[in-house]
Design an enzyme around this catalytic site. Structure first.
Site, PDB file in Angstrom:
ATOM      1  N   SER A  50      17.945  33.376   9.687  1.00  0.00           N
ATOM      2  CA  SER A  50      17.273  32.637  10.755  1.00  0.00           C
ATOM      3  C   SER A  50      16.243  33.475  11.509  1.00  0.00           C
ATOM      4  O   SER A  50      16.122  33.378  12.717  1.00  0.00           O
ATOM      5  CB  SER A  50      18.310  32.099  11.737  1.00  0.00           C
ATOM      6  N   CYS A  51      15.505  34.312  10.820  1.00  0.00           N
ATOM      7  CA  CYS A  51      14.507  35.166  11.460  1.00  0.00           C
ATOM      8  C   CYS A  51      13.186  34.424  11.651  1.00  0.00           C
ATOM      9  O   CYS A  51      12.966  33.350  11.102  1.00  0.00           O
ATOM     10  CB  CYS A  51      14.270  36.415  10.625  1.00  0.00           C
TER      11      CYS A  51
END
Length: 479
Positions: free
Chosen positions: A6-7
């Protein structure tokens, strides 16, 4: 999918940045449970000669000559190292990885390899052995082709002149593009590269990628090749989780003529899947601009979790700054200073809306203990845990605590900028030996870390004292 998926990545070419630096930035995000991070320097003597991958325990022999590099690994290495980000002694930076997406057609033709390499391994395998961004792409590509991967990833390599963005497709395929100097990029968790020309001198790719796409009939478009359409995904998760992040940053950074611009036909649609990969900013971008974007949560829109929209609107899209931020880095390579101080590893720990960035030098022997020795269990004497404490308290009343943090971050930005400029000037005035230079810059980092530690503890005190007046368990009548 990766353990971490989830960057958000932001890249800024040297002609698009305020001081002609290249800027490579990424939030490293994890789960709702705190996942403490460390900031370390890896000496060549500490680098293994044979690397055992986390998943599958594949043995990979490593070159004998390694470079020193910074990294931001997990405090808990039970799931792998996850070096995540760093700058080596050749002043080459690497950020890895942005977990991306693919589709069933690609995986049917080139399945993932279970016993192979992944995000947990990549910085350790590549960053110590490269002296240019292009070398980084080629070394990573060779490893992918030989050993395969079990997940889709995007990664970045840079020096003072160039930024290269690279994505993987299936088990063994990859492509990379040199980011134009006057462009910026915002890349969420999807396959991000769009238009791609195999004949361009500014791209690299696995040798059989053109044939792979053609042979398996992967390109859905007529005419040009769009890698996002061909090798990526377009599903409900992109609509809710990925596309809105690109939309929000481009909305603020790009020059868009409302109500319609042919490059931005869906400028008012957060779910739009076709916003461009390469963007042109309306003004030159700074470290502070990037930090704001990577801390953002759709401020000024109905989708802000702290805003005044409906409950459904506030939960509709995944924000950029959130509780799952583990660390945020901005890898800056400066062209206008001596090489020893050109690489700056800006770092903020834990949830971005409540941290601040520190401009750490990378030609150092060690890192400050309050960043280096972060324990797995809670201890507010370390920046990660101290910042996460602020985030948990601040989240209860963002209107109240957000103002206190804003003043803290604004003040610390100025203080740290001034300290950095003072160190820069002192470094330029002196003729340091290599050993003396390392000692001076190591001490400079220690002083900046202590300044941030003291200010952050003071902010926590302000949170506690201010919040005491707002507690539900109180009574107005007192004796």
């Amino acid at each position: 999918m990766s353990e971490y998926s989830s960057c958000t990545t932001i890249l800024v070419g040297k002609n698009a940045s305020l001081d002609r630096s290249t800027l490579v930035a990424r939030n490293e995000d994890g789960h709702d449970e705190p996942e403490p991070q460390q900031f370390v320097v890896v000496d060549p003597n500490e680098q293994p000669r044979v690397y055992h991958t986390f998943k599958g325990q594949v043995e990979i022999p490593l070159p004998e000559q390694a470079l020193r590099y910074t990294a931001t690994p997990n405090a808990n290495t039970a799931h792998g190292i996850f070096g995540a980000s760093g700058i080596n002694s050749a002043q080459v930076a690497m950020s890895a990885t942005e977990t991306i997406t693919t589709n069933a057609r690609v995986l049917g033709a080139d399945p993932y390899v279970e016993a192979s390499i992944g995000e947990a391994d990549m910085v350790t395998l590549v960053l110590p052995y490269i002296k240019t961004p292009r070398e980084g792409v080629l070394r990573m590509g060779k490893l992918l082709e030989e050993y395969g991967t079990y997940e889709p990833n995007g990664m970045v390599f840079s020096d003072k002149d160039e930024i290269w963005y690279m994505e993987t497709f299936g088990g063994h395929h990859w492509a990379a593009i040199r980011i134009p100097d006057d462009c910026y990029v915002v890349a969420p968790n999807r396959l991000n590269i769009d238009t791609f020309d195999f004949n361009s001198p500014h791209v690299l790719y696995s040798e059989d990628l053109p044939d792979f796409i053609s042979r398996h009939h992967l390109n859905p478009d007529r005419g040009e090749l769009n890698l996002r359409h061909t090798l990526g995904s377009a599903d409900y998760k992109d609509v809710q989780y990925n596309n809105p992040r690109a939309w929000y940053v481009q909305k603020y950074f790009s020059q868009i003529d409302r109500p319609y611009d042919e490059k931005y036909p869906f400028v008012d649609d957060p779910a739009c899947p076709d916003l461009p990969f390469l963007c042109y900013p309306k003004r030159k971008l700074s470290v502070e601009d990037i930090k704001w974007a990577l801390s953002s949560h759709y401020e000024g829109t109905p989708y802000d979790a702290y805003g005044s929209g409906t409950e459904a609107e506030k939960k509709r899209y995944r924000a950029i700054g959130l509780n799952r931020n583990m660390e945020v880095h901005i890898l800056q390579i400066r062209p206008h200073v001596p090489a020893a101080i050109s690489g700056i590893h800006w770092l903020g720990m834990a949830s971005n809306p409540y941290n601040c960035m520190v401009p750490f030098y990378t030609t150092v022997a060690d890192t400050p203990a309050c960043y280096r020795d972060t324990p797995v269990t809670y201890d507010p004497n370390y920046l990660y845990w101290l910042t996460q404490t602020l985030a948990v308290i601040g989240d209860r009343n963002y209107t109240l605590f957000g103002t206190l943090h804003y003043e803290y971050e604004k003040h610390m930005n100025a203080v740290l900028r001034h300290m950095q400029q003072t160190y820069d000037e002192e470094f330029k005035r002196n003729t340091f030996s290599p050993t003396e230079a390392v000692e001076f810059l190591t001490q400079a980092n220690e002083e900046m870390a202590q300044k941030v530690m003291a200010a952050t503890k003071e902010l926590l005190g302000q949170f506690v004292c201010t919040g005491s007046h707002k507690m539900t368990l109180r009574f107005n009548l007192a004796d």
